[in-house]
Design a protein around this motif. Sequence first.
Motif, PDB file in Angstrom:
ATOM      1  N   VAL B 438      47.761-103.437 104.183  1.00 44.80           N
ATOM      2  CA  VAL B 438      47.203-104.529 103.558  1.00 44.80           C
ATOM      3  C   VAL B 438      48.508-105.284 102.876  1.00 44.80           C
ATOM      4  CG1 VAL B 438      45.447-105.964 102.608  1.00 44.80           C
ATOM      5  CG2 VAL B 438      45.090-103.626 103.350  1.00 44.80           C
ATOM      6  N   ARG B 439      49.053-106.280 103.738  1.00 45.76           N
ATOM      7  CA  ARG B 439      50.213-106.945 102.943  1.00 45.76           C
ATOM      8  C   ARG B 439      49.685-107.857 102.017  1.00 45.76           C
ATOM      9  NH1 ARG B 439      54.948-109.465 106.175  1.00 45.76           N
ATOM     10  NH2 ARG B 439      55.357-107.528 106.734  1.00 45.76           N
ATOM     11  N   ASP B 440      48.638-108.593 102.183  1.00 44.55           N
ATOM     12  CA  ASP B 440      48.012-109.592 101.067  1.00 44.55           C
ATOM     13  C   ASP B 440      47.577-109.000  99.960  1.00 44.55           C
ATOM     14  OD1 ASP B 440      48.602-111.337 102.863  1.00 44.55           O
ATOM     15  OD2 ASP B 440      46.237-111.986 103.371  1.00 44.55           O
ATOM     16  N   ALA B 441      47.457-107.532  99.777  1.00 46.41           N
ATOM     17  CA  ALA B 441      46.882-107.059  98.603  1.00 46.41           C
ATOM     18  C   ALA B 441      48.275-106.587  97.699  1.00 46.41           C
ATOM     19  CB  ALA B 441      46.106-105.761  98.954  1.00 46.41           C
ATOM     20  N   ARG B 442      49.530-106.689  98.192  1.00 48.01           N
ATOM     21  CA  ARG B 442      50.329-106.136  97.503  1.00 48.01           C
ATOM     22  C   ARG B 442      50.735-106.898  96.238  1.00 48.01           C
ATOM     23  NH1 ARG B 442      54.216-105.286 103.017  1.00 48.01           N
ATOM     24  NH2 ARG B 442      52.891-103.629 103.757  1.00 48.01           N
ATOM     25  N   PRO B 443      50.646-108.322  96.039  1.00 46.05           N
ATOM     26  CA  PRO B 443      50.939-108.743  94.933  1.00 46.05           C
ATOM     27  C   PRO B 443      50.177-108.284  93.669  1.00 46.05           C
ATOM     28  CG  PRO B 443      50.855-110.447  96.357  1.00 46.05           C
ATOM     29  CD  PRO B 443      50.450-109.016  97.164  1.00 46.05           C
ATOM     30  N   GLU B 444      48.740-108.132  94.129  1.00 49.33           N
ATOM     31  CA  GLU B 444      47.726-107.452  93.107  1.00 49.33           C
ATOM     32  C   GLU B 444      47.713-106.200  92.751  1.00 49.33           C
ATOM     33  OE1 GLU B 444      45.345-109.483  91.509  1.00 49.33           O
ATOM     34  OE2 GLU B 444      45.187-107.627  90.300  1.00 49.33           O
ATOM     35  N   LEU B 445      48.537-105.418  94.040  1.00 53.54           N
ATOM     36  CA  LEU B 445      48.572-103.965  93.646  1.00 53.54           C
ATOM     37  C   LEU B 445      49.592-103.772  93.085  1.00 53.54           C
ATOM     38  CD1 LEU B 445      47.699-101.094  95.437  1.00 53.54           C
ATOM     39  CD2 LEU B 445      49.669-101.795  96.859  1.00 53.54           C
ATOM     40  N   ILE B 446      50.951-104.513  92.963  1.00 53.63           N
ATOM     41  CA  ILE B 446      52.048-104.208  92.223  1.00 53.63           C
ATOM     42  C   ILE B 446      51.681-104.426  90.707  1.00 53.63           C
ATOM     43  CG2 ILE B 446      53.080-106.290  92.315  1.00 53.63           C
ATOM     44  CD1 ILE B 446      55.548-104.455  93.029  1.00 53.63           C
ATOM     45  N   ARG B 447      50.658-105.623  90.606  1.00 58.54           N
ATOM     46  CA  ARG B 447      50.447-105.867  89.244  1.00 58.54           C
ATOM     47  C   ARG B 447      49.755-104.814  88.688  1.00 58.54           C
ATOM     48  NH1 ARG B 447      49.674-111.147  90.272  1.00 58.54           N
ATOM     49  NH2 ARG B 447      47.702-110.916  91.396  1.00 58.54           N
ATOM     50  N   MET B 448      48.564-104.519  89.234  1.00 55.21           N
ATOM     51  CA  MET B 448      47.750-103.188  88.919  1.00 55.21           C
ATOM     52  C   MET B 448      48.715-102.065  88.689  1.00 55.21           C
ATOM     53  SD  MET B 448      45.697-100.458  89.525  1.00 55.21           S
ATOM     54  CE  MET B 448      46.052-100.113  91.149  1.00 55.21           C
ATOM     55  N   ALA B 449      49.595-101.770  89.516  1.00 50.14           N
ATOM     56  CA  ALA B 449      50.451-100.679  89.621  1.00 50.14           C
ATOM     57  C   ALA B 449      51.074-100.602  88.229  1.00 50.14           C
ATOM     58  CB  ALA B 449      51.355-100.477  90.448  1.00 50.14           C
ATOM     59  N   ARG B 450      51.526-101.949  87.927  1.00 52.18           N
ATOM     60  CA  ARG B 450      52.348-101.856  86.342  1.00 52.18           C
ATOM     61  C   ARG B 450      51.526-101.427  85.458  1.00 52.18           C
ATOM     62  NH1 ARG B 450      52.948-105.619  82.568  1.00 52.18           N
ATOM     63  NH2 ARG B 450      54.619-105.218  81.346  1.00 52.18           N
ATOM     64  N   SER B 451      50.339-102.190  85.331  1.00 52.35           N
ATOM     65  CA  SER B 451      49.485-101.995  84.299  1.00 52.35           C
ATOM     66  C   SER B 451      48.884-100.728  84.094  1.00 52.35           C
ATOM     67  CB  SER B 451      48.097-102.912  84.432  1.00 52.35           C
ATOM     68  OG  SER B 451      47.339-102.509  85.423  1.00 52.35           O
ATOM     69  N   LEU B 452      48.956 -99.994  85.145  1.00 55.80           N
ATOM     70  CA  LEU B 452      48.500 -98.379  85.001  1.00 55.80           C
ATOM     71  C   LEU B 452      49.839 -97.631  84.506  1.00 55.80           C
ATOM     72  CD1 LEU B 452      47.030 -97.412  88.467  1.00 55.80           C
ATOM     73  CD2 LEU B 452      45.855 -97.779  86.272  1.00 55.80           C
ATOM     74  N   LEU B 453      50.879 -98.082  84.779  1.00 57.69           N
ATOM     75  CA  LEU B 453      52.209 -97.522  84.489  1.00 57.69           C
ATOM     76  C   LEU B 453      52.340 -97.723  82.669  1.00 57.69           C
ATOM     77  CD1 LEU B 453      54.850 -98.053  87.057  1.00 57.69           C
ATOM     78  CD2 LEU B 453      53.879 -96.057  86.547  1.00 57.69           C
ATOM     79  N   ILE B 454      51.904 -98.694  82.199  1.00 58.54           N
ATOM     80  CA  ILE B 454      52.123 -98.843  80.960  1.00 58.54           C
ATOM     81  C   ILE B 454      50.963 -98.576  80.114  1.00 58.54           C
ATOM     82  CG2 ILE B 454      53.866-100.534  81.125  1.00 58.54           C
ATOM     83  CD1 ILE B 454      51.624-102.742  80.600  1.00 58.54           C
ATOM     84  N   ASP B 455      49.906 -98.337  80.790  1.00 59.94           N
ATOM     85  CA  ASP B 455      48.674 -97.590  80.264  1.00 59.94           C
ATOM     86  C   ASP B 455      48.715 -96.334  79.510  1.00 59.94           C
ATOM     87  OD1 ASP B 455      46.066 -96.987  79.214  1.00 59.94           O
ATOM     88  OD2 ASP B 455      45.211 -97.955  80.945  1.00 59.94           O
ATOM     89  N   PRO B 456      48.751 -96.336  78.156  1.00 55.47           N
ATOM     90  CA  PRO B 456      49.276 -94.884  77.617  1.00 55.47           C
ATOM     91  C   PRO B 456      48.361 -93.773  77.967  1.00 55.47           C
ATOM     92  CG  PRO B 456      48.390 -96.385  75.883  1.00 55.47           C
ATOM     93  CD  PRO B 456      48.429 -97.246  77.105  1.00 55.47           C
ATOM     94  N   ALA B 457      46.854 -94.121  78.162  1.00 57.02           N
ATOM     95  CA  ALA B 457      45.743 -93.143  78.254  1.00 57.02           C
ATOM     96  C   ALA B 457      46.128 -92.517  79.494  1.00 57.02           C
ATOM     97  CB  ALA B 457      44.272 -94.087  78.289  1.00 57.02           C
ATOM     98  N   LEU B 458      46.617 -92.777  80.710  1.00 62.57           N
ATOM     99  CA  LEU B 458      46.744 -92.261  81.633  1.00 62.57           C
ATOM    100  C   LEU B 458      47.580 -91.167  81.827  1.00 62.57           C
ATOM    101  CD1 LEU B 458      45.158 -94.601  82.893  1.00 62.57           C
ATOM    102  CD2 LEU B 458      46.544 -94.480  85.135  1.00 62.57           C
ATOM    103  N   LEU B 459      48.688 -91.366  81.012  1.00 62.70           N
ATOM    104  CA  LEU B 459      49.698 -90.193  80.759  1.00 62.70           C
ATOM    105  C   LEU B 459      49.314 -88.999  80.106  1.00 62.70           C
ATOM    106  CD1 LEU B 459      52.826 -92.192  79.497  1.00 62.70           C
ATOM    107  CD2 LEU B 459      52.675 -90.784  81.533  1.00 62.70           C
ATOM    108  N   GLY B 460      47.882 -89.191  79.484  1.00 64.65           N
ATOM    109  CA  GLY B 460      47.450 -88.070  78.854  1.00 64.65           C
ATOM    110  C   GLY B 460      46.740 -86.933  79.633  1.00 64.65           C
ATOM    111  N   ASN B 461      46.249 -87.348  81.056  1.00 64.33           N
ATOM    112  CA  ASN B 461      45.083 -86.966  81.946  1.00 64.33           C
ATOM    113  C   ASN B 461      46.093 -86.338  83.032  1.00 64.33           C
ATOM    114  OD1 ASN B 461      43.585 -86.050  83.524  1.00 64.33           O
ATOM    115  ND2 ASN B 461      42.071 -87.836  83.384  1.00 64.33           N
ATOM    116  N   PRO B 462      46.262 -85.025  83.058  1.00 64.68           N
ATOM    117  CA  PRO B 462      46.977 -84.390  84.293  1.00 64.68           C
ATOM    118  C   PRO B 462      46.462 -84.561  85.553  1.00 64.68           C
ATOM    119  CG  PRO B 462      46.348 -82.738  82.664  1.00 64.68           C
ATOM    120  CD  PRO B 462      45.747 -83.985  82.225  1.00 64.68           C
TER     121      PRO B 462
END
Lengths: 161, 951
Positions: B438-462
């Motif tokens: 889905v090409r149209d979803a990519r801008p949102e996808l990348i925004r979301m991906a970044r927010s996931l990357l910087i979310d500290p909580a996620l790093l704690g859950n294997p």
Amino acid sequence: MIHFVLLISRQGKVRLTKWYSPYSQKERTKVIRELSGLILTRGPKLCNFVEWRGLKVVYRRYASLYFCMCIDQDDNELEVLEIIHLFVEILDRYFGSVCELDLIFNFHKAYYILDELLLAGELQETSKKTVGRLIAGQDALVETAKEEANSISNMIAQATK
Amino acid sequence: MSGPSIMETLFQRTLEDLIKGIRLQLIGESAFISKAMEEIRKEIKSTDLQTKSIALQKLSYLSPLHFVDMSWAAFHCIECMSSPRFAQKRIGYVAVSQSFNEHTPVLLLITNQLRKDLGSVNEFDAGLALDCLANIATVDLARDLTPEVFTLLGSSKVSVRKKAIGVILRVFEKYPDAVRVCFKRLVENLDSPDSRILSAAVGVFCELASRDPRSYLPLAPEFYRVLVDSKNNWVLIKVLKIFAKLAPLESRLAKRVVEPICDHMRRTGAKSLMFECIRTVVSSLSEYESALKLAVLKIRELLMDEDPNLKYLGLHALSIVAPKHLWVVLENKEVVIKSLSDSDSNIKFESLRLVMAVVSESNVVEISRVLLNYALKSDPEFCNVILGSILSACSRNVYEMVMDFDWYVLLLGEMSRIPQCQKGEDIENQLIDIGMRVRDARPELIRMARSLLIDPALLGNPFLYRILCAAAWVCGEYVEYSTNPFELVEALLQPRTSLLPPLIRAVYLQSVLKVLTFCIHSYLRNKSSGLFPFTDNLEGVVSESMSKGKTQEASDLPTPAQDDVFNPRISDDNPYEDLPLENNGEDSKFDSFEKNGFTRESIVNLLNLIELAVKPLLGSLEVEILERAQNVLGLIELIRQEFPDQLSPRKEILAKEESEVSKLIRSMNDAFCEELGPVSVTAQDRVRVPEGLVLEENLKELDTICGDIQPSTSSFFAPRYGERIEESLASDLQNGEDSEPSRESTSLLIEHRKRHGLYYLPSSASNDYPLANDLRSGENDRDETEDFVRLTAQSLAPKKKPNYSKPRPVVVKLDEGEVTLSVASKKPSSKYDLLSGVIQDVLQETNLMDKSSRKGKEKVSSDVPQGSKENVQDPEDPRREKSGLRKSKHRSHGKERKHKDPDQVDGKKDGKSERAREKSSHRHGRKKTRQRAEGPLNVSAQTPVIPDFLL
């Protein structure tokens, strides 16, 4: 149809098993272990049915004993609950307020009663009275045979054979 | 010999002793049991039947309860079973039915004993034999004992007869030809006045009909009579089950039974019967509106009930009706949703299943929201079941249901943030999949991906590392859709990434490389197009920040406190945005980045940042990380060589850059820009086998080679592909510096290839294998992949609609194939076919016989032409009513007769309706014979001819 009947105590001890579908000894052991783990852990106020391997297990607890019957998906669960209750009532009638010990020591009696109630995985007798009468008839037959066997003359006959 | 025998008898432990012993033992249960088994083995060999039987009894106690094998005692079982004494016989029979199966070798020996006992005058003996046969029937036993069972079907003793009826089910199963002998008598038992026999017979038919309903349609009138007349709930439940199977086959029958069933539903106080009525209606008679409405009413009652059993069954009934009549579920939506938080997991699962059945395009957003809320509240197991079902529902048929991918991407992000979430792998796959489809979803996808990357909580859950992996990959792959690539680099290089497992860090680094390439490429591109204005003040800033970065680099290198580095950079960002940038370039794609400005300074900053964060990784022990860090640093090194010079004389740089760096960067960027498409699951099959390639039939040898290689879980996609190119490019870069290791690996590869050359595709090129560092071969490779992506999924080319995630036609087709396959395999097995064939035969024969026996009597009616048959049969109906009327008349008679009357009337009525039925069946028989005469007999074709008995 009913695939098997299990009586399991609260501690996970098996008190009676009856298999109407072909299960090998190994499978039987596995099934019992699996189901006792599944059923004994359930809380008291939950429903009496457990979905298991595409079948349904209907169970009901009486004092320390769990009566479980495994049925097909489209069988009537409530009917099976009633069958279980019927079985318990017959046992109760036969032993006179039945308890787990009765079933432990009269394993075979419970077995015979179940045989009168179910056949080939189907309910074959719905009358408590009739089952009682049939079992009593069999018992009488056994008693007379026992008396015969235990009579002195028989023993002498055997000893001098 | 008699001595020990009598001693054994007197001192043998009885079963009771054994049980007491087990309960009181001190030596441990298993030890005690093995001791007891020794005893049993000795005793069971005794010549005295009493001793033997008690030993056997003990064995049959131990076997099921303590899992002791008793197959070795098969012969002793038979000995006991043939004892003349009932007690011993009974023990023998119990042991036999417990332990025998089809493979017991001595099974053949019991046929005669069974035959003898089946023919016994003692009803208990016969009962034992029947019980036993029901348990252990084999083909041989069933065949040999059919005559005996047939005799017992007509036994005058009710207890024996009903057992014989029960056994017949097993006999039919094993030996379908028994139907020819027994079926008629079995059907006659349906007319039995004794409720126990009726119950047994109905039970058998219920079981038979569930396997092959069509064959039993001709018996519908009998069942109908039971349905209307019987007062026994056990019987009624079984009959209802039969009708639930028959009604869908014959609409006239359905019409006929729907009223009586509703009557039962209204009248009965027994919940089991009521539920059976409901189930029958919702599963087979749901097209009758009034019946369905009544059933829905009752379902509602069940749902409102306190009893968890009834509630569960109510939900279950809803799930049966859901596919056909969704409104019923929607009507009860509240209860269903509420049940999601029930304490009983069965109820929860059932209601979740229902909710998922309701999901559609229009309500998926709303339902997902509700479910997510429940997921947050519930225990981890159920939470993950909920998440799993949302994920699978939304991804069904290539995201058929999802209209708004921005929403869905956000939903995925939200799911990832649920603390108990363990669906990392699914979410990972879907993130990548959506990115590719889905090409149209990519801008949102990348925004979301970044927010996931910087979310500290996620790093704690294997469990969620996989999600981060996907997010990092998305950041790298779709960087051109990002509004701010620099942020991405920051997110990818944050210090906490050291918590991640090395393989995922490697993905992070790879993404950094991609982002870096992209940034520099865009920068150079802007510049080379001559639209980048160099202002004087910029130069100052650049040099300043350069020196700043450098000093910091020097000071902070051992302890990478990158936050310090980030902060100035972020604050530096703002002045750039104020810069007057006039390059509203021709290339609209990069418009958004222009704001951020790919200024030289920002690039330099970027380089500093990356260098600072990646350098420590050169000490990593993990090959994957080490290699990628090398790649990144190598590239930076290369760019650096150009950049310092850049600062003073501009024109020179331009020329120089054009020549080397930009060429390199452009080719790298080209490689990364290559779109990755989803690959059809059947793609492999479509690759033509090259000529001359000998494929070995058995690939077992391969196991030894790739035994320890785990198959990739996401083999569905080809995301690795991009990385391969990157790697090859990177190694291209490094070649100058460290060609040593690469040559080493090359030689290793060549060696490997020599040894296992068999498994490689033959290559026409002079090189033995495509060199890893050869860009062109990489391109070829890509072309090939592209080719077969095109080949397999031509319609995959992205379009600009929200649902342009085209269903891959190949896959869809494949699914259909699977469906048809499974349908085919669902068909009744040949045994049941055989059984039903025989039953149809028998039913016809029965009808024929009826006809011939009553030919004289019914001549007139048999002359009635077929067309008017229905008219002739109609009178049956009024007669029933009349008999009902008469009944009520009788009731109004004198009180003293009241006790007798109903019986008489019932008898009369039964007689009449029975005769009517016989008449009609006889007529039907004629019809069938006529058909027979008309065309060649075809049993299976004959079945659909529905008798008119009832209608």
